[in-house]
Design a protein around this motif. Structure first.
Motif, PDB file in Angstrom:
ATOM      1  N   THR A   2       0.725  -1.231  -0.065  1.00  0.00           N
ATOM      2  CA  THR A   2       0.060   0.195  -0.144  1.00  0.00           C
ATOM      3  C   THR A   2       0.876   1.258  -0.198  1.00  0.00           C
ATOM      4  O   THR A   2       1.789   1.152   0.601  1.00  0.00           O
ATOM      5  N   MET A   3       0.493   2.073  -0.835  1.00  0.00           N
ATOM      6  CA  MET A   3       1.272   3.536  -0.777  1.00  0.00           C
ATOM      7  C   MET A   3       0.567   4.303   0.007  1.00  0.00           C
ATOM      8  O   MET A   3      -0.608   4.217   0.472  1.00  0.00           O
ATOM      9  N   THR A   4       1.525   5.215   0.678  1.00  0.00           N
ATOM     10  CA  THR A   4       0.957   6.354   1.420  1.00  0.00           C
ATOM     11  C   THR A   4       0.098   7.316   0.654  1.00  0.00           C
ATOM     12  O   THR A   4       1.019   7.722  -0.321  1.00  0.00           O
ATOM     13  N   ILE A   5      -0.991   7.780   1.120  1.00  0.00           N
ATOM     14  CA  ILE A   5      -1.429   8.934   0.132  1.00  0.00           C
ATOM     15  C   ILE A   5      -1.122  10.263   1.035  1.00  0.00           C
ATOM     16  O   ILE A   5      -1.211  10.333   2.291  1.00  0.00           O
ATOM     17  N   ARG A   6      -0.672  10.844  -0.038  1.00  0.00           N
ATOM     18  CA  ARG A   6      -0.632  12.296   0.407  1.00  0.00           C
ATOM     19  C   ARG A   6      -1.669  13.428  -0.089  1.00  0.00           C
ATOM     20  O   ARG A   6      -2.253  13.200  -1.243  1.00  0.00           O
ATOM     21  N   TRP A   7      -2.122  14.172   0.853  1.00  0.00           N
ATOM     22  CA  TRP A   7      -3.575  14.736   0.552  1.00  0.00           C
ATOM     23  C   TRP A   7      -2.961  16.475  -0.117  1.00  0.00           C
ATOM     24  O   TRP A   7      -2.499  16.899   0.842  1.00  0.00           O
TER      25      TRP A   7
END
Length: 146
Positions: A2-7
């Motif tokens: 899983t990739m880290t989500i940047r908002w």
């Protein structure tokens, strides 16, 4: 993996958190219980765009463009969950509630029709077809990719 989500900021220059009161009011109005993960995300990132943002649907892909807002901001009414819901409501079965949009005018929605406590995630197309995307909000976030 899983990739880290940047908002990333989209509607506003600064983060514009949704309050617990706004979240609970909407739950009461729609008579739903939002997933905890969604509450966490929208409380920090409403009106923002995720990176990565691509998701698989059917045999293709689409883009999760904007996390719709719970607050009422006249300038961004088209990005409001309430405004979007009112526009979609006559065209979709009861139990479908939008939380995101795509660049092509489609909506990423919770589907409470079969699972009142743990909604599935669906895409409502401009033709108001409904396509399954994920079994939960957490699964939806985990599937976002470049």
């Amino acid at each position: 993996m899983t990739m880290t989500i940047r908002w990333l900021n989209y509607l506003w220059q600064e983060p514009h958190p949704a309050t617990l009161d706004e979240i609970e009011l909407l739950e009461r109005q729609w008579d739903v219980q939002f997933p905890e993960e969604y509450k966490k995300v929208v409380s920090l990132h409403q009106g923002m765009t995720p990176e990565p943002c691509v998701f698989d649907v059917g045999r293709g892909t689409d883009v999760f463009n904007t996390l719709l807002t719970l607050c009422e901001d006249e300038r961004w009414r088209v990005y409001s969950v309430r405004g979007t819901y009112q526009a979609l409501k006559p065209h979709v079965p009861p139990g479908i509630y939008p939380f995101g949009d795509t660049p092509g005018g489609q909506y990423v929605c919770f589907d409470y029709r079969t699972t009142p406590k743990q909604p599935k995630i669906v895409l409502v197309t401009v033709e108001t077809d409904i396509h399954p995307i994920a079994d939960s909000f957490s699964d939806f976030l985990a599937m976002l990719h470049d």
